[in-house]
Write a protein that holds these residues in place. Sequence first.
Motif, mmCIF file in Angstrom:
data_model
loop_
_atom_site.group_PDB
_atom_site.id
_atom_site.type_symbol
_atom_site.label_atom_id
_atom_site.label_comp_id
_atom_site.label_asym_id
_atom_site.label_seq_id
_atom_site.Cartn_x
_atom_site.Cartn_y
_atom_site.Cartn_z
ATOM 1 N N ALA A 249 0.530 -1.443 -0.011
ATOM 2 C CA ALA A 249 -0.017 0.096 -0.381
ATOM 3 C C ALA A 249 0.807 1.392 -0.123
ATOM 4 O O ALA A 249 2.275 1.499 0.461
ATOM 5 N N ASP A 250 0.471 2.523 -0.777
ATOM 6 C CA ASP A 250 1.405 3.708 -0.196
ATOM 7 C C ASP A 250 1.071 4.079 1.011
ATOM 8 O O ASP A 250 2.490 4.521 1.215
ATOM 9 N N LEU A 251 0.059 3.822 0.975
ATOM 10 C CA LEU A 251 0.656 4.486 2.520
ATOM 11 C C LEU A 251 -0.689 3.621 3.661
ATOM 12 O O LEU A 251 -1.194 3.211 3.496
ATOM 13 N N VAL A 252 -0.123 3.608 5.024
ATOM 14 C CA VAL A 252 -0.269 2.396 5.665
ATOM 15 C C VAL A 252 -1.159 2.976 7.493
ATOM 16 O O VAL A 252 0.201 4.161 7.615
ATOM 17 N N ASN A 253 -2.359 3.660 7.692
ATOM 18 C CA ASN A 253 -2.247 4.131 8.900
ATOM 19 C C ASN A 253 -2.311 4.290 10.513
ATOM 20 O O ASN A 253 -3.151 1.616 10.448
ATOM 21 N N ILE A 254 -1.161 3.596 11.130
ATOM 22 C CA ILE A 254 -0.864 3.404 11.465
ATOM 23 C C ILE A 254 -1.360 3.060 13.230
ATOM 24 O O ILE A 254 -1.527 4.268 13.654
ATOM 25 N N ASP A 255 -2.229 2.150 14.125
ATOM 26 C CA ASP A 255 -3.143 2.366 15.202
ATOM 27 C C ASP A 255 -1.747 2.806 16.361
ATOM 28 O O ASP A 255 -1.227 2.583 16.543
ATOM 29 N N SER A 256 -2.790 3.730 17.369
ATOM 30 C CA SER A 256 -2.001 3.628 18.790
ATOM 31 C C SER A 256 -0.665 2.780 19.392
ATOM 32 O O SER A 256 -0.307 3.158 20.303
ATOM 33 N N LYS A 257 -1.912 2.017 19.306
ATOM 34 C CA LYS A 257 -0.780 1.059 20.052
ATOM 35 C C LYS A 257 0.754 -0.128 19.527
ATOM 36 O O LYS A 257 0.832 -0.905 20.111
#
Length: 331
Positions: A249-257
Amino acid sequence: MTSLERFNKALSFEKPDRIPVCPFVMAFAAKFAGVPYSKYCTDYKELVRAQIACVEYFEYDIVTPDTDPYREAEACGAVIEFPEDDLPIEKRPALADKKDLLKLKIPDFGTSPRLADKIYGVEALKEETGGQMPVLGWVEAPFQSASILRGLNDFMIDTYEDTEFVMELMEFAFELAVKYALAQVEAGAHIIGIGDAVATMVSRNTYETYAFPYTQKLVAEIKKSGAKVKYHICGDSTHLLPLIKELKADLVNIDSKVELVKAREILGNTSAIKGNIDPVDVLLKGDEAKVRKAAEECIKAVPDGFMLSPGCEVPKNTPYNNMKAMVHSVR
């Protein structure tokens, strides 16, 4: 530099004029603009009005017509309830009975009310922003979509008891996601988000068996269209990051955990990273100083190929000063 130019620079691991701030804003925008959430989820004109009002006031760098994970499932027969000013609720899944899978067909995006509504939202947001701001379309990942179509509890049981059914359902969910994503790209979306909220509820082996192959194919099909792809997975996805890297993926949204340093170490330069201020303990419940400190820590952890945001959606009741503090922290 426009928001779209800034966004594309960060995706390419180049240096924009400043770090893009790309929060995932839905219920917060509706509240800010005084739009009941039931209306926000069903009337793209009200959604667009809220999105534009919110982004103009807080001056971040992205807009989206996304509202909830039930649009595709609703068009396939799920019964969705819309409280006046709260999140939609799935009252009955489309596949309460497994044999109904044989009857499922890809819905017509032009005549399914809420599927068409999102497509109209993409078109309107691109027009309202003059093509100068990234418009984030959205589909549910095949694994996520399958769990909603079937009902989460039954679907999780099926992954252990009925592999053949799950694979057939995954094929349908994949086809649905590809076609709906491409319809949004055609409408003007610069980037398609793929939501996989349930993926961290399963082991790496289950994810690799069911979710990964279809999500990987979905990413590839969207990228063929020329659009960018964002992958969003809620919760602690650390154990899945090596596989997420292979999605490309071009962008990965990383959660706060998830530790951002660890995420960059594993993902390398395969994907840009977006995140990962704690949306509840910091953005909702903290103060401006706490938000600024968290933002500084994120920026330090990932110095390039990075966009600042909370790890997940901006909570509806986030204090406006905290939102401003996050956006202005990169300036």
